[in-house]
Every structure is written in C-alpha cells, then in structure tokens.
Design a protein around this motif. Structure first.
Motif, PDB file in Angstrom:
ATOM      1  N   ALA A  67       0.832  -1.207   0.000  1.00 44.15           N
ATOM      2  CA  ALA A  67       0.000   0.000   0.000  1.00 44.15           C
ATOM      3  C   ALA A  67       0.868   1.259   0.000  1.00 44.15           C
ATOM      4  O   ALA A  67       1.975   1.271   0.557  1.00 44.15           O
ATOM      5  CB  ALA A  67      -0.915   0.003   1.225  1.00 44.15           C
ATOM      6  N   CYS A  90       1.634   3.203  -4.635  1.00 44.40           N
ATOM      7  CA  CYS A  90       1.806   1.867  -4.052  1.00 44.40           C
ATOM      8  C   CYS A  90       2.985   1.194  -4.762  1.00 44.40           C
ATOM      9  O   CYS A  90       3.514   1.718  -5.734  1.00 44.40           O
ATOM     10  CB  CYS A  90       0.522   1.044  -4.185  1.00 44.40           C
ATOM     11  SG  CYS A  90       0.094   0.555  -5.873  1.00 44.40           S
ATOM     12  N   ALA A 118      -5.805  -0.788  -4.507  1.00 38.87           N
ATOM     13  CA  ALA A 118      -4.904   0.311  -4.145  1.00 38.87           C
ATOM     14  C   ALA A 118      -5.595   1.664  -4.329  1.00 38.87           C
ATOM     15  O   ALA A 118      -5.409   2.582  -3.523  1.00 38.87           O
ATOM     16  CB  ALA A 118      -3.622   0.236  -4.966  1.00 38.87           C
TER      17      ALA A 118
END
Length: 188
Positions: A67, A90, A118
């Motif tokens: 992340a 990310c 994401a």
C-alpha cells in the motif's frame, strides 16, 4: 481450463505462494518472514491490495502489492521522475504466474484487482521494478500493455539479493546482471 478464482491473499495461501515464487524466480527469492511483511504492508484502510489466482486448490498466480505509504523508496527508485507524491504511490512487489497458466490474462487480471484495491486505499499510481530478462521480455511487454510507463532502467538491481540473501537468479550463471525497469502505472 476451468475458470480461475481470484481472491485476496490470505495466510492460508502462503505455503503455496512461496513454492511458486521460488520455483519461478529462483531459490531464496522469498521466505516466510518476508512474505508476511509484504502481506501486512499490503493493507490500508482494512483493504488488502495483494491477490492470488487459484485453479481449484492449486495456486497458479499471485500479485503482491504494498500500500502507498507502507513501503520506502530505495536507491533503485526515482521519485523525482514520478510526477506523483511518494505517499500516493503503491509498490507492485511481484507478479507471478505458473508457466502452465501463462498467456491467459491471469497476470493482467491480478494487476487490475490490485489497482482497484490500491485506488480504494487512495493510491494514485503504482511503481514496479520489471524484470527485463523474463522470457521474451514478457514482463515488460505485459506491464506496458497495462499502461505502465518506463521511468528508468537499473542494471544489477538484484545482485544485492544474491550477495546478501543467497538468491539464485534463474538466468544468470553467477551473480545477477539482470536489468530492472522502474515503471509507473498511473490510476487516473
């Protein structure tokens, strides 16, 4: 081939994922502790950005995604060239598909799933280091086709893993001279 089932990565997949990772990428590519760290780094806002592909019980592919804000750019990253803030990006750590299942769109589907996750985590883009020595340079072709743009090439990126972690590159006879293409995929 029956339909592939795509699921968020969970600890129950770890053993099969490690077997596939080290078979495809070479011995000592990944171990249990690094996989656990990648999995934990894939979460933000209780959303998991890492995915697996299953054919029945057989794990045939995986996409590890860290992340935005849960990874640290290193010397192989060029944030000043991204045109996005570091905390909005990310990291696509790894995309792997079993050799028998390649060319069916599994890698692209897992990437799409990770991008959606994401983006829900608030990332605006994703960075990857693409292995330029993949068979037929398929990794670069696939990531480019999905919208990835070349930022910079980094020769010798994985040599440190050979020296420090006992990694055995599947294409280099000694050490690792493979080039990594730093590539950015924008979500908007």
């Amino acid at each position: 081939m029956k339909p592939i089932d795509y699921r968020e990565l969970q600890p129950e997949h770890f053993e099969r994922l490690l077997l596939l990772a080290n078979t495809v990428h070479g011995d000592n590519y990944m171990d249990q502790s690094s996989l656990e760290a990648y999995w934990e780094a894939g979460f933000d806002n209780q959303i998991n950005a890492s995915w697996v592909a299953l054919d029945g019980e057989k794990l045939v592919g995986f996409r590890l995604t860290l992340a935005a804000g849960n990874w640290q750019p290193d010397k192989w990253c060029s944030p000043t060239l991204w045109r996005l803030p570091e905390n909005d990006v990310c990291y696509f750590k790894c995309n792997t598909v079993d050799a028998e299942y390649r060319a069916y769109g599994i890698g692209s589907k897992m990437l799409s799933q990770s991008v959606q996750s994401a983006a829900r985590q608030s990332a605006r883009g994703g960075l990857a280091h693409i292995w330029m020595s993949s068979p037929g340079n398929s990794a670069y072709k696939y990531f480019s086709k999905c919208g990835g743009e070349l930022v910079k090439e980094h020769p010798g990126k994985w040599l440190e893993n050979v020296i420090n972690d006992g990694y055995n590159c599947p294409v280099c006879d000694s050490g690792c001279d493979c080039v990594a293409a730093e590539m950015l995929l924008r979500f908007d």
